[in-house]
Motif scaffolding. Structure first.
Motif, PDB file in Angstrom:
ATOM      1  N   ASN A  17       0.879  -1.105   0.041  1.00  0.00           N
ATOM      2  CA  ASN A  17       0.023  -0.071  -0.039  1.00  0.00           C
ATOM      3  C   ASN A  17       0.906   1.130  -0.035  1.00  0.00           C
ATOM      4  OD1 ASN A  17      -2.254  -1.576  -0.013  1.00  0.00           O
ATOM      5  ND2 ASN A  17      -2.033  -1.780   2.110  1.00  0.00           N
ATOM      6  N   ASP A  18       0.788   2.095   1.021  1.00  0.00           N
ATOM      7  CA  ASP A  18       1.669   3.339   0.888  1.00  0.00           C
ATOM      8  C   ASP A  18       2.771   3.231   1.928  1.00  0.00           C
ATOM      9  OD1 ASP A  18       0.087   4.705  -0.834  1.00  0.00           O
ATOM     10  OD2 ASP A  18      -1.282   5.520   0.837  1.00  0.00           O
ATOM     11  N   SER A  73       6.774   5.507   5.382  1.00  0.00           N
ATOM     12  CA  SER A  73       5.574   6.064   4.396  1.00  0.00           C
ATOM     13  C   SER A  73       6.347   6.361   2.997  1.00  0.00           C
ATOM     14  CB  SER A  73       4.852   7.148   4.945  1.00  0.00           C
ATOM     15  OG  SER A  73       3.865   7.563   4.029  1.00  0.00           O
ATOM     16  N   ILE A  74       5.733   5.709   2.099  1.00  0.00           N
ATOM     17  CA  ILE A  74       5.958   6.393   0.716  1.00  0.00           C
ATOM     18  C   ILE A  74       6.011   7.785   0.672  1.00  0.00           C
ATOM     19  CG2 ILE A  74       3.649   6.494  -0.256  1.00  0.00           C
ATOM     20  CD1 ILE A  74       6.808   5.007  -2.027  1.00  0.00           C
ATOM     21  N   HIS A  75       5.231   8.616   1.423  1.00  0.00           N
ATOM     22  CA  HIS A  75       5.302   9.953   1.363  1.00  0.00           C
ATOM     23  C   HIS A  75       6.512  10.634   2.191  1.00  0.00           C
ATOM     24  CE1 HIS A  75       1.249   9.908   0.270  1.00  0.00           C
ATOM     25  NE2 HIS A  75       0.886   8.983   1.140  1.00  0.00           N
ATOM     26  N   THR A 119       8.946   2.634  -7.412  1.00  0.00           N
ATOM     27  CA  THR A 119       7.660   2.690  -6.828  1.00  0.00           C
ATOM     28  C   THR A 119       6.712   2.088  -7.621  1.00  0.00           C
ATOM     29  OG1 THR A 119       7.370   4.968  -7.727  1.00  0.00           O
ATOM     30  CG2 THR A 119       7.954   4.704  -5.545  1.00  0.00           C
ATOM     31  N   LYS A 132       2.434   4.588  -9.405  1.00  0.00           N
ATOM     32  CA  LYS A 132       2.142   6.176  -9.118  1.00  0.00           C
ATOM     33  C   LYS A 132       1.461   6.808 -10.395  1.00  0.00           C
ATOM     34  CE  LYS A 132       4.855   8.839  -7.119  1.00  0.00           C
ATOM     35  NZ  LYS A 132       6.041   9.598  -6.493  1.00  0.00           N
TER      36      LYS A 132
END
Length: 321
Positions: free
Chosen positions: A33-34, A96-98, A147, A199
């Motif tokens: 997921n993220d 987190s991917i963020h 990603t 993405k």
């Protein structure tokens, strides 16, 4: 439900397909997921390099006190991203991917005891030669992270019909820096296919059939490349929801933005108890928008991110990643 090629999947507003594809976790990390899960397994490595001397040593009988993730994303820090020991051989770190920037791939290593670099094999498909001041370092390799990754529930299915006698088919593109080995497609009854999670963005890609590069013959969306041939084009979108709280006495509210040419009639928002709502698929990147409440244009009162456009108007901004 029929399996469709990548471009047709997108044209149908990204209906979720259950494609049976082989999910692969790349050495050193996986993405759920993220969340990016870094995983260092001592058994995957045979050598390490002392950072300051360049001396290469064997892992046998090496006393590991701590392990950290070091890469482009944290300026190659030796101790900033410390991992947690979960067994005698395995260390993990979840991020987190963020926490990462907008680049689609990064190079990284595992650093042991703040001074020793674990060396991946040069034969690992997601490793690459390390660079220093633009020059390749002899015998030194970094792992690469993407990603875009295989996922049976992913949002883009690549499908090539025919070529049943081919031994190997690869999909390569701007989403993996045109890697010629990373994304192997799966053989099916009528050809080859692979589902990726990607993405939102606009990508170019080609198929490699037993070493021969070709465009996607089933995707009419393409662009000419530097070799006077064509790359196929894929636009990954993400469902994005806009909400306007309040204004419950309004008769009609319209969503308008750079994504629809500021059309004043097209996107009529749905009335909710809290206000108004509209959801639509958007390409990755920056989008300007406003609400039109009974003919009056307003910025999003709950979004502090605003920018001037080229005509001196202030618009609300939505980033899609």
């Amino acid at each position: 439900m029929n399996r469709l090629s990548a471009y047709f999947l997108l044209a149908l507003s990204f209906i979720n397909f259950n494609i049976q594809a082989q999910t692969k976790d790349f050495k050193g990390y996986k993405i759920e997921n993220d969340t990016v899960i870094f995983r260092f397994d001592v058994r995957d490595y045979s050598k390490f390099t002392k950072e300051h001397t360049g001396q290469t040593m064997e892992f046998a009988d090496f006393d590991i006190e701590k392990v950290a993730v070091s890469g482009d994303f944290n300026l190659w820090s030796r101790d900033h991203w410390q991992m947690q020991k979960i067994s005698d051989s395995v260390y993990e770190l979840k991020k987190s991917i963020h926490d990462f920037n907008d680049e689609f791939s990064w190079e990284f290593k595992y650093v042991i005891n703040n001074a020793y670099w674990a060396e991946p094999s040069k034969y690992d498909p997601n490793s690459s030669k390390a660079l220093k001041n633009g020059k390749r370092l002899r015998g030194v390799y970094n792992l690469k992270m993407y990603t875009a990754y295989p996922d049976e529930d992913g949002n883009a299915t690549f499908k090539l019909k025919g070529y049943k006698d081919a031994k190997k088919v690869i999909v390569a593109g701007s989403f993996n820096k045109w890697n010629e080995h990373l994304f192997k497609m799966n053989k099916t009854d009528d050809g080859w296919e692979l589902t990726l999670q990607m993405k939102p963005d606009r990508y170019q890609y080609r198929f490699i059939v037993d070493g021969h590069w070709m465009e996607d013959p089933h995707n009419p969306n393409k662009t000419r490349n530097e070799f006077h041939e064509y790359n196929s084009v894929l636009d990954i979108k993400a469902y994005t929801t806009f909400k306007l709280k309040g204004y419950t006495n309004a008769e009609k509210v319209i969503l308008a933005g750079s994504f629809n040419g500021w059309n004043e009639h097209q996107l009529e928002m749905e009335r909710k108890e809290y206000g108004w709502k509209y959801t639509l698929p958007l390409s990755g990147g920056k989008h300007h928008y406003k609400f039109i409440v009974d003919g009056n244009w307003i910025v999003d009162p709950d979004n502090p991110v605003k920018e001037y456009d080229g005509n001196g108007h202030v618009n609300s901004v939505r980033m899609v990643k």
